[in-house]
Structure formats: C-alpha cells, structure tokens
Design a protein around this motif. Structure first.
Motif, mmCIF file in Angstrom:
data_model
loop_
_atom_site.group_PDB
_atom_site.id
_atom_site.type_symbol
_atom_site.label_atom_id
_atom_site.label_comp_id
_atom_site.label_asym_id
_atom_site.label_seq_id
_atom_site.Cartn_x
_atom_site.Cartn_y
_atom_site.Cartn_z
ATOM 1 N N VAL A 11 0.858 -1.190 0.000
ATOM 2 C CA VAL A 11 0.000 0.000 0.000
ATOM 3 C C VAL A 11 0.895 1.242 0.000
ATOM 4 O O VAL A 11 1.739 1.390 0.882
ATOM 5 C CB VAL A 11 -0.932 0.019 1.225
ATOM 6 N N PRO A 12 0.730 2.167 -0.961
ATOM 7 C CA PRO A 12 1.573 3.371 -1.008
ATOM 8 C C PRO A 12 1.400 4.234 0.241
ATOM 9 O O PRO A 12 0.343 4.257 0.871
ATOM 10 C CB PRO A 12 1.067 4.107 -2.258
ATOM 11 N N ALA A 13 2.459 4.975 0.563
ATOM 12 C CA ALA A 13 2.423 5.850 1.737
ATOM 13 C C ALA A 13 1.329 6.907 1.611
ATOM 14 O O ALA A 13 0.705 7.286 2.603
ATOM 15 C CB ALA A 13 3.787 6.518 1.926
ATOM 16 N N SER A 14 1.080 7.380 0.386
ATOM 17 C CA SER A 14 0.063 8.425 0.200
ATOM 18 C C SER A 14 -1.326 7.910 0.582
ATOM 19 O O SER A 14 -2.133 8.642 1.168
ATOM 20 C CB SER A 14 0.055 8.894 -1.255
ATOM 21 N N CYS A 63 -1.890 5.466 2.773
ATOM 22 C CA CYS A 63 -1.867 5.300 4.228
ATOM 23 C C CYS A 63 -2.167 6.624 4.933
ATOM 24 O O CYS A 63 -2.943 6.674 5.893
ATOM 25 C CB CYS A 63 -0.517 4.745 4.677
ATOM 26 N N LEU A 64 -1.548 7.707 4.458
ATOM 27 C CA LEU A 64 -1.763 9.010 5.085
ATOM 28 C C LEU A 64 -3.160 9.549 4.805
ATOM 29 O O LEU A 64 -3.798 10.140 5.674
ATOM 30 C CB LEU A 64 -0.703 9.997 4.596
ATOM 31 N N ARG A 65 -3.633 9.346 3.581
ATOM 32 C CA ARG A 65 -4.946 9.892 3.214
ATOM 33 C C ARG A 65 -6.062 9.262 4.039
ATOM 34 O O ARG A 65 -6.955 9.957 4.520
ATOM 35 C CB ARG A 65 -5.205 9.665 1.724
ATOM 36 N N HIS A 66 -5.993 7.943 4.215
ATOM 37 C CA HIS A 66 -7.080 7.247 4.893
ATOM 38 C C HIS A 66 -6.751 6.863 6.340
ATOM 39 O O HIS A 66 -7.590 6.267 7.015
ATOM 40 C CB HIS A 66 -7.440 5.965 4.120
ATOM 41 N N PRO A 123 -12.808 1.883 11.414
ATOM 42 C CA PRO A 123 -13.027 0.648 10.651
ATOM 43 C C PRO A 123 -14.252 0.691 9.741
ATOM 44 O O PRO A 123 -14.452 -0.208 8.933
ATOM 45 C CB PRO A 123 -13.191 -0.414 11.744
ATOM 46 N N ARG A 124 -15.071 1.760 9.854
ATOM 47 C CA ARG A 124 -16.271 1.863 9.006
ATOM 48 C C ARG A 124 -16.002 2.603 7.700
ATOM 49 O O ARG A 124 -16.905 2.793 6.891
ATOM 50 C CB ARG A 124 -17.383 2.573 9.763
ATOM 51 N N ASP A 125 -14.752 3.037 7.493
ATOM 52 C CA ASP A 125 -14.408 3.823 6.301
ATOM 53 C C ASP A 125 -14.321 2.901 5.079
ATOM 54 O O ASP A 125 -13.270 2.315 4.798
ATOM 55 C CB ASP A 125 -13.078 4.543 6.534
ATOM 56 N N VAL A 126 -15.427 2.770 4.345
ATOM 57 C CA VAL A 126 -15.469 1.842 3.209
ATOM 58 C C VAL A 126 -14.600 2.323 2.056
ATOM 59 O O VAL A 126 -14.084 1.509 1.273
ATOM 60 C CB VAL A 126 -16.922 1.639 2.733
ATOM 61 N N PHE A 127 -14.414 3.640 1.924
ATOM 62 C CA PHE A 127 -13.564 4.159 0.853
ATOM 63 C C PHE A 127 -12.118 3.741 1.079
ATOM 64 O O PHE A 127 -11.399 3.382 0.137
ATOM 65 C CB PHE A 127 -13.678 5.680 0.776
ATOM 66 N N ALA A 128 -11.675 3.786 2.339
ATOM 67 C CA ALA A 128 -10.320 3.346 2.661
ATOM 68 C C ALA A 128 -10.152 1.864 2.366
ATOM 69 O O ALA A 128 -9.142 1.439 1.783
ATOM 70 C CB ALA A 128 -10.018 3.637 4.133
ATOM 71 N N LEU A 129 -11.154 1.069 2.744
ATOM 72 C CA LEU A 129 -11.081 -0.380 2.512
ATOM 73 C C LEU A 129 -11.022 -0.693 1.020
ATOM 74 O O LEU A 129 -10.275 -1.578 0.585
ATOM 75 C CB LEU A 129 -12.286 -1.065 3.157
ATOM 76 N N ASP A 130 -11.794 0.039 0.208
ATOM 77 C CA ASP A 130 -11.787 -0.187 -1.236
ATOM 78 C C ASP A 130 -10.418 0.145 -1.835
ATOM 79 O O ASP A 130 -9.883 -0.606 -2.661
ATOM 80 C CB ASP A 130 -12.866 0.669 -1.913
ATOM 81 N N ASP A 131 -9.851 1.286 -1.429
ATOM 82 C CA ASP A 131 -8.547 1.693 -1.970
ATOM 83 C C ASP A 131 -7.453 0.710 -1.598
ATOM 84 O O ASP A 131 -6.598 0.358 -2.421
ATOM 85 C CB ASP A 131 -8.186 3.096 -1.475
ATOM 86 N N VAL A 132 -7.442 0.266 -0.333
ATOM 87 C CA VAL A 132 -6.416 -0.682 0.102
ATOM 88 C C VAL A 132 -6.563 -2.009 -0.638
ATOM 89 O O VAL A 132 -5.579 -2.607 -1.098
ATOM 90 C CB VAL A 132 -6.492 -0.897 1.639
ATOM 91 N N SER A 133 -7.798 -2.476 -0.794
ATOM 92 C CA SER A 133 -8.034 -3.748 -1.501
ATOM 93 C C SER A 133 -7.567 -3.661 -2.949
ATOM 94 O O SER A 133 -7.038 -4.628 -3.516
ATOM 95 C CB SER A 133 -9.511 -4.110 -1.446
ATOM 96 N N ASP A 180 -1.103 7.221 17.551
ATOM 97 C CA ASP A 180 -0.230 6.044 17.499
ATOM 98 C C ASP A 180 -0.063 5.577 16.057
ATOM 99 O O ASP A 180 1.047 5.259 15.605
ATOM 100 C CB ASP A 180 -0.848 4.940 18.366
ATOM 101 N N LEU A 181 -1.156 5.562 15.314
ATOM 102 C CA LEU A 181 -1.093 5.091 13.931
ATOM 103 C C LEU A 181 -0.327 6.067 13.039
ATOM 104 O O LEU A 181 0.479 5.649 12.203
ATOM 105 C CB LEU A 181 -2.514 4.885 13.394
ATOM 106 N N LEU A 182 -0.544 7.367 13.223
ATOM 107 C CA LEU A 182 0.177 8.354 12.415
ATOM 108 C C LEU A 182 1.678 8.279 12.675
ATOM 109 O O LEU A 182 2.495 8.416 11.749
ATOM 110 C CB LEU A 182 -0.356 9.753 12.690
ATOM 111 N N ALA A 183 2.059 8.074 13.945
ATOM 112 C CA ALA A 183 3.481 7.935 14.270
ATOM 113 C C ALA A 183 4.066 6.684 13.628
ATOM 114 O O ALA A 183 5.209 6.685 13.151
ATOM 115 C CB ALA A 183 3.669 7.888 15.789
ATOM 116 N N ALA A 184 3.276 5.599 13.606
ATOM 117 C CA ALA A 184 3.743 4.361 12.989
ATOM 118 C C ALA A 184 3.906 4.519 11.482
ATOM 119 O O ALA A 184 4.845 3.973 10.885
ATOM 120 C CB ALA A 184 2.769 3.230 13.299
#
Length: 556
Positions: A75-78, A80-83, A102-112, A128-132
């Motif tokens: 998954v590209p960094a862009s 990851c940051l966007r969603h 976890p309800r963000d269906v647009f993020a799930l579609d892009d990652v898939s 925590d996630l942004l730092a990771a």
C-alpha cells in the motif's frame, strides 16, 4: 449494536457530569464523542478502544507491533496518510490492516485495490497510527534506490556541470537524494546533518538528541554532485573548494518552513558539509519549557527583569545557549522597548527584534556593530558571542550605562566566566559591577516516558557519586532507560537542559575585584545557594526526567 456512548458509559470512561448532556442529543452521533476527545474529557485510547469494541474488532498498540516490509510495500504511503491506515503483516493470506475508523469503506476499497488480498481489520489510536506511518514509510529504501541509480548512471556532477542541479530540476536523482536526506533528518528530529567524504564512500550521520547516528552511505562517485547541490541551495560558491564557507537555506516540511545553516570544511577526502537544522519553534518557547528548577528560575528571572546589567550564558558548542538566549529575549521583548541583536550568523528570525548579521569582509565585526547599535537607542542588546577584548569591553560599558546585555561565552562552568573576562583584559572592578548573572548549561537526553523503568542503584554507589546530598526534591523512584519502538530502542527521546545559575552577589563582586580564582568564586556561589551542574542534574534524575548515567556522560 451498542453505540459508542453506551460503551464508554459502561466502562466509566465518560465523566458523570457530561453524561446527561451527551445523552440529551443523538447517542449514536460519533461527533459528540469526538468533541469530548477534543475537549480533553476523553482520551484517544479510550475512544479507539470503544470503536474496536463497537465493531467487534481487536485493538492494537503499534509501538511494539511487528510490522513487515512485505506488507508495507503493498500500500503506497500516500494512501496510508490519506485514509489513516497502515498494513502490518500478512497472516494466512490475509493482510492485517490497522485503521482509525473501521467503518471507512472508501479506505477499505482503496487498500483492496492495491493489495489484492483479503483484509483483517484491527483498530489503533489515531496519534499512534500516524506515528507508525511516519516510522514505517521512511525514506531509507528510496535513498538506497537513488544511490544505486546515480552510481549506475555515473552521474558525477562537478563545478563545471552543476547547472543541471538548479532548484527547478526536481526530478534529478541527486536533487531527490538531497531532498530526502534533509526531510528524513527533520522527520527524525535531528539537530544536525553531517555529510562526510571518505576514501571509498560518502557517509551521512544525523545528530539526534545530542548523539551522532550513522544513517546512509553513498558511493564516492556521487560526492561532488551532492555537495554541489547543497552549495547551490545555500547560495555558496560551488567553484571554491579550498576554504571553509558558510550559507543558509530554507525548506518546507509538512507545511512548516525550516531554516538550515550550512557550513563547508575542506578535508583530505573532499569537502565535509554540516547542516544545522533551525526550527523556529524555539523562538516560541517559554522559560518554563527549559526545565529550570524553581530556585534557578527565580534567580534568573530576577536578573533579566532588571533594566540594565549583563547576563552571560556559558557552555560548549551545542549546549543550547542560543535557545536560552532567544527564550529570554522572547520574555523581555515588548513593543515599548528597543531590542537589537548582533549575531554571526542570525539563526532564528524574531518578529519585532532588530537583528544584525556581522560581515567581517565588509568591516562589520561584533565590536563595530555593537558600537553602532549603541547609537541606535537600544534598551536590550543581544550579543551572539564575546570573543575578544574589544567586544567584551564595549559590552561591559553598555551594561554599565543603562542597557540590559545578553551574551554567550565559552567556559566550562559559571564561575569561570568571571576569570575568563579578566583574562581578556577587562578590569576586574568593571566585571564585578557589570555582571549580574551567569548561567552555565549542558543538554542531557530525556528518558522515554513510554519505556523508562525503575533503576536499582546501591546506596554505596549513590553516596560515592554525591547523589542525595542537600536535595531540593523529595526522594522518588529513580529510572533508567529501557528501549522501545518510540525511542528507536535508545531509551531516550528528546533533551532537557542542566543548569548552573550564579547570581553575582556582593561577596562574589569583592572576590572578582581581588582577582580570586574561579574555585574560590565557586565556593562563595555555592554558599549563596548555587547548584552545580551535577547537582542540578541529580535533581532532574529525582524528578524522573533523565538517568544517572546520562548526567555522568554530560557533566564532569
């Protein structure tokens, strides 16, 4: 399915006084809970745990979670940051994906679409996630790829072909390489970047929390191209390689303008370049942010609140003297007074302050600039450094004629500043009359709050170190470094200052006139209540801010 509000109330996470107000609205409205987080009535962790429970998904802490390079590459960094998502690992042909919502269906579609794998969702805290994401999508791999590309193409750029490295050619491999080096250093919170030519390769080291770390190396064949690019960005003569040069450049990182001071130094293998990263956030600090103990803060504040006199900050290079000076200047600068500085170079730009850059080639030295600004009706004068007799003499006279003078001096401790000025040829009675306060300081690494652990020191060792004598802080648990992902397994994150604040009393003034030794002056200052650098360090160990080993490293 229970609402977020119901889950949080069940776990006692929401203050009683706001429950009625929250239930009066739509209990299914997540924005109401989000507002509690913004107000500080609810923590991000409680919010994330409630989201995970509501969706019947696992909650994870990413600091120590094993993240695989194979999963990250999907998954590209862009994206990851966007969603606000991060692929963690691949288990049983499923991609484990950390998400804030976890309800963000647009993020799930892009990652898939990128991963081509089924997803297993886990929930993480937002910060925590942004730092990771920042840690995981470092520029190291791209730097390595660029190094290989440049070497393969033999893209050796010297002074005669440096035109291809002008600022507009952003896609040139060397340009991208330099941009990544700088952005990665800023992201890692480094204070300096060292680019060092060697016999066979070009080394890069970052100074993080006062300690140099080897980061990236590159073939010697691209050395001239990288150094030429840095010189162009810093407006330095790229044809001159035989003598040291200084310059300045600015970059934009995550929407913030960051200034860098650049210095070149000819070595046997080529020019070494050191970039000092100047974050203008320093000028917005307060004295409370400098970790002065209450006693030291009171003594120092008494001095800089006076309308005249001289205050000196002493210590070696890189001990935070400039930060202390600018913070003090921020405290005293007001529209009704005239503040003028003379610096070499001007490191931080401050609004409402007249800053003068010395230029020896044009005849504008510290001494000549100081003489000129004293005719410009100043109230407060900041002198970057006292280097010679002439500068010291004018500064002393300025402090005796109604000006508050702030400056720095290179000495090992506060009492030595007095003997240093007399060694420069200043009359002792002038030093005693003009000098009001001397602050010696060092920078020590701060313990990582996430992983520090109680230390087990024997009473005999503590007694041998002088720890526990005349403490101003009640005994508490002492800590030592441990190491985690948050602090790159060093056990330390950030730095704090160790101070020695000496007010010039009548007794010290008498000893100055009598040309007493610095040891005699130090004894008098301690009798008057001054804490030495080591004693101040011990107080900060008791407060759980740093460790005994770190104080022993930075203080003799």
């Amino acid at each position: 399915m229970p609402t977020l509000t119901e889950i949080l109330i069940l776990h006692g996470a929401i203050p009683i006084e706001v429950i009625d107000t929250l239930l009066a609205g739509d209990p299914a409205d997540e924005s109401a809970v989000r507002e509690l987080v913004d107000r500080g009535a609810l923590t991000e962790v409680q919010f994330a745990r409630a989201r995970a429970e509501q969706a019947n998904l696992p909650y994870v802490e990413l600091l120590d979670y094993p993240i695989t390079r194979q999963a990250l590459s999907l998954v590209p960094a862009s994206i990851c940051l966007r969603h606000q998502v991060l692929p963690l690992t691949i288990t049983n042909e499923r991609l484990v994906l950390a998400m804030v919502d976890p309800r963000d269906v647009f993020a799930l579609d892009d990652v898939s679409r990128f991963a081509h794998l089924r997803l297993s969702i886990v929930v993480a805290e937002q910060s925590d996630l942004l730092a990771a994401i920042t840690r995981s999508h470092r520029a190291d791999d791209e730097l390595s790829d660029l190094t290989s590309t440049i070497a393969e193409e033999s893209a050796v750029v010297d002074a005669t072909t440096a035109g291809v490295l002008e600022a507009g050619v952003d896609d040139a491999p060397i340009v991208r390489f330099v941009n990544l080096l700088v952005s990665q250093a800023i992201q890692d919170q480094a204070s300096d970047i060292h680019i060092e030519p060697g016999e066979h390769e070009l080394g890069v080291r970052y100074r993080i929390d006062g300690v140099l770390h080897e980061m990236q190396s590159a073939p010697r064949s691209i050395q001239n191209g990288i150094i030429s690019r840095l010189k162009i960005m810093s407006d330095i003569d790229i044809a001159e390689r035989r003598k040291p040069q200084d310059g300045r450049m600015s970059v934009t990182h995550n929407g913030r303008k960051i200034d860098l001071r650049v210095a070149t130094l000819p070595t046997v293998w080529g020019e070494k370049v050191v970039l000092r990263i100047l974050d203008n956030a320093t000028t917005r600090l307060t004295l409370r942010d400098l970790n002065l103990l209450e006693h030291n803060h009171a003594v120092y504040e008494t001095s800089y609140r006076k309308p005249y006199g001289m205050i000196l900050i002493t210590g070696p290079t890189g001990s935070g003297k400039s930060t202390t000076l600018y913070t003090t200047l921020h405290e005293v600068a007001r529209p009704e007074i005239n503040v003028i500085t003379v610096e070499d170079p001007v490191e931080y730009r401050m609004k409402g302050v007249n800053q003068v850059q010395v230029n020896p080639k044009a005849g504008l030295t510290f001494a000549s600039a100081l003489r000129a600004i004293l005719r410009s009706d100043p109230d407060v004068v900041l002198l970057g450094e006292i280097r010679d007799h002439e500068t010291a003499q004018i500064a002393i006279e300025a402090s005796l004629t109604g000006h508050l003078v702030l400056s720095t001096l290179h000495t090992n401790d506060a009492p030595s500043a007095i003997t240093r000025l007399t060694e420069m040829g200043i009359e002792p009675f002038l030093v005693g009359s003009a000098l009001d306060c001397v602050v010696a300081q060092r920078l020590a690494r701060r313990l990582c709050d996430r992983c520090k652990k109680p230390a087990n020191h024997s009473p005999d060792r503590l007694a041998a170190l002088g720890f526990g004598l005349d403490s101003h802080v009640p005994p508490r648990v002492l800590y030592q470094p441990s190491g985690c992902a948050s602090c790159s397994n060093t056990g330390y994150r950030g730095r704090l200052a160790i101070h020695e604040v000496m007010a010039v009393t009548e007794e010290i003034e008498r000893l100055t006139v009598a040309r007493a030794s610095s040891a005699t002056i130090a004894r008098s200052a301690r009798d008057a209540g001054m804490l030495t650098l080591r004693e101040d360090g011990w107080e900060k160990v008791r407060l759980g801010l740093t460790s005994i080993e770190e104080i022993l490293r930075v203080v003799a």
